[in-house]
Design a protein around this motif. Structure first.
Motif, short mmCIF file in Angstrom:
data_model
loop_
_atom_site.label_atom_id
_atom_site.label_comp_id
_atom_site.label_asym_id
_atom_site.label_seq_id
_atom_site.Cartn_x
_atom_site.Cartn_y
_atom_site.Cartn_z
N ALA A 7 0.84 -1.21 0.00
CA ALA A 7 0.00 0.00 0.00
C ALA A 7 0.87 1.25 0.00
O ALA A 7 0.59 2.21 -0.74
N SER A 32 -6.11 1.82 7.61
CA SER A 32 -6.13 0.38 7.89
C SER A 32 -6.75 0.04 9.25
O SER A 32 -7.31 -1.04 9.41
N THR A 38 -9.56 -1.55 2.67
CA THR A 38 -8.36 -0.96 2.07
C THR A 38 -7.42 -0.49 3.18
O THR A 38 -7.83 -0.34 4.33
N ASP A 39 -6.16 -0.24 2.81
CA ASP A 39 -5.17 0.23 3.77
C ASP A 39 -5.01 1.75 3.76
O ASP A 39 -4.65 2.34 4.77
N ASP A 86 -10.09 2.13 -7.30
CA ASP A 86 -9.93 1.16 -6.22
C ASP A 86 -8.88 0.13 -6.64
O ASP A 86 -9.09 -0.63 -7.58
N VAL A 88 -7.64 -2.02 -4.30
CA VAL A 88 -7.76 -2.91 -3.14
C VAL A 88 -6.87 -2.43 -2.00
O VAL A 88 -7.38 -2.08 -0.94
N ASP A 89 -5.55 -2.37 -2.19
CA ASP A 89 -4.65 -1.91 -1.13
C ASP A 89 -4.80 -0.42 -0.86
O ASP A 89 -4.59 0.03 0.27
N ILE A 91 -7.20 3.26 -2.19
CA ILE A 91 -8.27 3.86 -2.98
C ILE A 91 -7.86 5.30 -3.23
O ILE A 91 -7.49 6.02 -2.31
#
Length: 137
Positions: A7, A32, A38-39, A86, A88-89, A91
């Motif tokens: 991230a 997080s 997400t982180d 997005d 995942v890790d 946004i």
């Protein structure tokens, strides 16, 4: 729990790409502890729809080339006022500056730690402020 190394890498690349396209007020938050989806969030803005799109294009290009990352979801692209990418890790929120002021995401995430970004990311803003403040001949 803090944002993963992956991230942090994606945040840095996205922030530098946004800075290269002269995005304003680039910030990153480690979310997080607050979210499981997400982180980190990266926030930035631009004065017009065309620049929002240019920033989106540069972020996608750089993340694809430098981190082999593609967004799993992309929203708001048609209007060009608030585009969400997005990965995942992370946004990434790229907003028209009017929408950024109105929605004030910084206010929502103010309790989350800021992720330190390279000085170069927002260097153009300092240069612009000096140019506006300097007297003309």
């Amino acid at each position: 729990m803090t944002a993963s190394d992956r991230a942090a890498q994606l945040v840095r690349i996205a922030a530098e790409a946004a800075g290269d396209k002269l995005a304003d007020d680039i910030l990153a938050y480690d979310v997080s502890e607050q979210l499981v989806i997400t982180d980190a969030f990266v926030l930035c803005s631009a004065p017009n729809d065309r620049q929002v799109r240019a920033i989106v294009d540069e972020i996608e290009k750089r993340l694809r080339e430098e981190a082999e990352a593609k967004p799993v979801r992309r929203e708001g692209e048609r209007d060009g006022r608030w585009v969400l990418l997005d990965y995942v890790d992370i946004i990434v929120h790229i907003q028209h500056e009017e929408d950024r002021l109105f929605y004030a995401l910084e206010r929502l995430w103010k309790d989350c730690p800021l992720i330190e970004l390279p000085d170069s990311v927002n260097a153009h803003a300092e240069h612009r402020a000096r140019a506006v403040g300097s007297p003309r001949d």
